[in-house]
Motif scaffolding. Sequence first.
Motif, mmCIF file in Angstrom:
data_model
loop_
_atom_site.group_PDB
_atom_site.id
_atom_site.type_symbol
_atom_site.label_atom_id
_atom_site.label_comp_id
_atom_site.label_asym_id
_atom_site.label_seq_id
_atom_site.Cartn_x
_atom_site.Cartn_y
_atom_site.Cartn_z
ATOM 1 N N ASP B 1 8.084 -34.945 -15.257
ATOM 2 C CA ASP B 1 8.930 -34.552 -14.510
ATOM 3 C C ASP B 1 8.570 -33.409 -13.687
ATOM 4 O OD1 ASP B 1 12.066 -32.852 -14.390
ATOM 5 O OD2 ASP B 1 11.326 -33.987 -13.172
ATOM 6 N N GLN B 2 8.128 -33.717 -12.385
ATOM 7 C CA GLN B 2 7.496 -32.881 -11.588
ATOM 8 C C GLN B 2 8.518 -32.098 -11.061
ATOM 9 O OE1 GLN B 2 4.089 -32.932 -12.957
ATOM 10 N NE2 GLN B 2 4.131 -32.115 -10.953
ATOM 11 N N GLN B 3 8.158 -30.540 -11.298
ATOM 12 C CA GLN B 3 9.385 -29.641 -10.710
ATOM 13 C C GLN B 3 8.794 -29.051 -9.331
ATOM 14 O OE1 GLN B 3 11.374 -27.247 -13.725
ATOM 15 N NE2 GLN B 3 9.789 -27.679 -14.734
ATOM 16 N N VAL B 4 7.475 -29.134 -9.046
ATOM 17 C CA VAL B 4 6.966 -28.808 -7.586
ATOM 18 C C VAL B 4 6.353 -29.941 -7.095
ATOM 19 C CG1 VAL B 4 5.342 -27.265 -6.560
ATOM 20 C CG2 VAL B 4 6.472 -26.522 -8.536
ATOM 21 N N LYS B 5 6.826 -30.526 -5.735
ATOM 22 C CA LYS B 5 6.239 -31.511 -5.231
ATOM 23 C C LYS B 5 5.653 -31.243 -3.753
ATOM 24 C CE LYS B 5 9.898 -34.125 -7.200
ATOM 25 N NZ LYS B 5 11.056 -34.938 -7.270
ATOM 26 N N GLN B 6 4.571 -31.702 -3.481
ATOM 27 C CA GLN B 6 3.717 -31.494 -2.332
ATOM 28 C C GLN B 6 3.918 -33.102 -1.914
ATOM 29 O OE1 GLN B 6 0.783 -28.849 -4.163
ATOM 30 N NE2 GLN B 6 0.336 -28.549 -1.918
ATOM 31 N N ASN B 7 4.474 -33.443 -0.956
ATOM 32 C CA ASN B 7 4.758 -34.805 -0.638
ATOM 33 C C ASN B 7 3.679 -35.286 0.437
ATOM 34 O OD1 ASN B 7 6.853 -35.247 -1.984
ATOM 35 N ND2 ASN B 7 8.215 -34.304 -0.641
ATOM 36 N N SER B 8 2.754 -34.421 0.844
ATOM 37 C CA SER B 8 1.760 -34.940 1.920
ATOM 38 C C SER B 8 0.373 -34.750 1.179
ATOM 39 C CB SER B 8 1.824 -34.035 3.028
ATOM 40 O OG SER B 8 2.956 -34.246 4.035
ATOM 41 N N PRO B 9 -0.192 -35.942 0.666
ATOM 42 C CA PRO B 9 -1.432 -35.764 0.161
ATOM 43 C C PRO B 9 -2.412 -35.189 0.815
ATOM 44 C CG PRO B 9 -0.921 -38.109 0.279
ATOM 45 C CD PRO B 9 0.139 -37.323 0.821
ATOM 46 N N SER B 10 -2.372 -35.542 2.267
ATOM 47 C CA SER B 10 -3.544 -34.987 3.043
ATOM 48 C C SER B 10 -3.019 -34.526 4.353
ATOM 49 C CB SER B 10 -4.611 -36.192 3.406
ATOM 50 O OG SER B 10 -3.962 -37.380 4.003
ATOM 51 N N LEU B 11 -3.663 -33.720 4.926
ATOM 52 C CA LEU B 11 -3.415 -33.211 6.485
ATOM 53 C C LEU B 11 -4.770 -33.150 7.086
ATOM 54 C CD1 LEU B 11 -1.555 -31.906 8.319
ATOM 55 C CD2 LEU B 11 -1.952 -29.563 7.379
ATOM 56 N N SER B 12 -4.789 -33.651 8.396
ATOM 57 C CA SER B 12 -5.990 -33.433 9.214
ATOM 58 C C SER B 12 -5.632 -32.420 10.496
ATOM 59 C CB SER B 12 -6.727 -34.798 9.523
ATOM 60 O OG SER B 12 -7.711 -34.552 10.406
ATOM 61 N N VAL B 13 -6.382 -31.554 10.696
ATOM 62 C CA VAL B 13 -6.229 -30.828 11.841
ATOM 63 C C VAL B 13 -7.485 -30.435 12.545
ATOM 64 C CG1 VAL B 13 -6.140 -28.705 10.435
ATOM 65 C CG2 VAL B 13 -4.626 -28.587 12.619
ATOM 66 N N GLN B 14 -7.384 -30.020 13.959
ATOM 67 C CA GLN B 14 -8.190 -29.695 14.767
ATOM 68 C C GLN B 14 -8.383 -28.233 14.653
ATOM 69 O OE1 GLN B 14 -8.244 -31.135 18.644
ATOM 70 N NE2 GLN B 14 -10.105 -30.979 19.004
ATOM 71 N N GLU B 15 -9.949 -27.941 14.539
ATOM 72 C CA GLU B 15 -10.116 -26.439 14.578
ATOM 73 C C GLU B 15 -9.518 -25.513 15.370
ATOM 74 O OE1 GLU B 15 -14.498 -25.799 14.887
ATOM 75 O OE2 GLU B 15 -14.342 -23.602 14.694
ATOM 76 N N GLY B 16 -8.923 -24.516 15.059
ATOM 77 C CA GLY B 16 -8.306 -23.637 16.136
ATOM 78 C C GLY B 16 -6.433 -23.938 16.190
ATOM 79 N N ARG B 17 -6.296 -24.957 15.560
ATOM 80 C CA ARG B 17 -4.876 -25.312 15.587
ATOM 81 C C ARG B 17 -4.186 -24.928 14.537
ATOM 82 N NH1 ARG B 17 -2.883 -29.113 19.492
ATOM 83 N NH2 ARG B 17 -4.526 -29.118 21.159
ATOM 84 N N ILE B 18 -3.084 -24.884 14.205
ATOM 85 C CA ILE B 18 -2.203 -24.529 13.062
ATOM 86 C C ILE B 18 -2.291 -25.627 11.977
ATOM 87 C CG2 ILE B 18 0.140 -25.139 14.076
ATOM 88 C CD1 ILE B 18 1.293 -23.065 12.550
ATOM 89 N N SER B 19 -2.501 -25.165 10.535
ATOM 90 C CA SER B 19 -2.122 -26.241 9.857
ATOM 91 C C SER B 19 -0.932 -25.612 8.879
ATOM 92 C CB SER B 19 -3.221 -26.043 8.549
ATOM 93 O OG SER B 19 -4.341 -26.637 9.188
ATOM 94 N N ILE B 20 -0.128 -26.739 8.702
ATOM 95 C CA ILE B 20 1.447 -26.404 7.997
ATOM 96 C C ILE B 20 1.458 -27.269 6.887
ATOM 97 C CG2 ILE B 20 3.891 -26.490 8.109
ATOM 98 C CD1 ILE B 20 3.650 -26.078 11.154
#
Lengths: 114, 112
Positions: B1-20
Amino acid sequence: DTAVSQTPKYLVTQMGNDKSIKCEQNLGHDTMYWYKQDSKKFLKIMFSYNNKELIINETVPNRFSPKSPDKAHLNLHINSLELGDSAVYFCASSQSGRAAGELFFGEGSRLTVL
Amino acid sequence: DQQVKQNSPSLSVQEGRISILNCDYTNSMFDYFLWYKKYPAEGPTFLISISSIKDKNEDGRFTVFLNKSAKHLSLHIVPSQPGDSAVYFCAARGTNDYKLSFGAGTTVTVRA
């Protein structure tokens, strides 16, 4: 100087064997941990020792036995290895007082059971 | 039973932009939250934390936001740099808890 060091970094062994992973920290911390990262990448706590006293013992098979000879060392011994024990095992330490503060992790020991 | 969840396994972002990066938790007793960063073949390293008495904590390019009512926290990286490419783990604990509960991680790739 590595703060939290684990040996070996890689371990390949046959089912049924017994193996140990050693961990040492030179940060002067009073609490040490073993975490397991399984194939789904979750980091799950297995054991924790505070001043050589076992304080966390999660539901793991009793084939796994931690041993803390002193505050700076926490070793993990695994008997009768099974295929499902294949994972990356991380040692960590913290100066926690009563609650888990920032953890300092070792580089991990990748165990492969054939 | 996972009590902490990160639902996005991956994120791609361009250099200089914001990562959320987002993280949700289910245990209402959690009151301290941390983010860890992990490079391949290395152990996770602590990045930033936040206590439940705050809703924001900032450290250089990294800011963590906490929404207790929604049981949600996020990590903002501004601006994103190639060296930020790594796996980011969200973790949480309750008062006097010795153990941290971790999410499954989000792999961030920063494109040049």
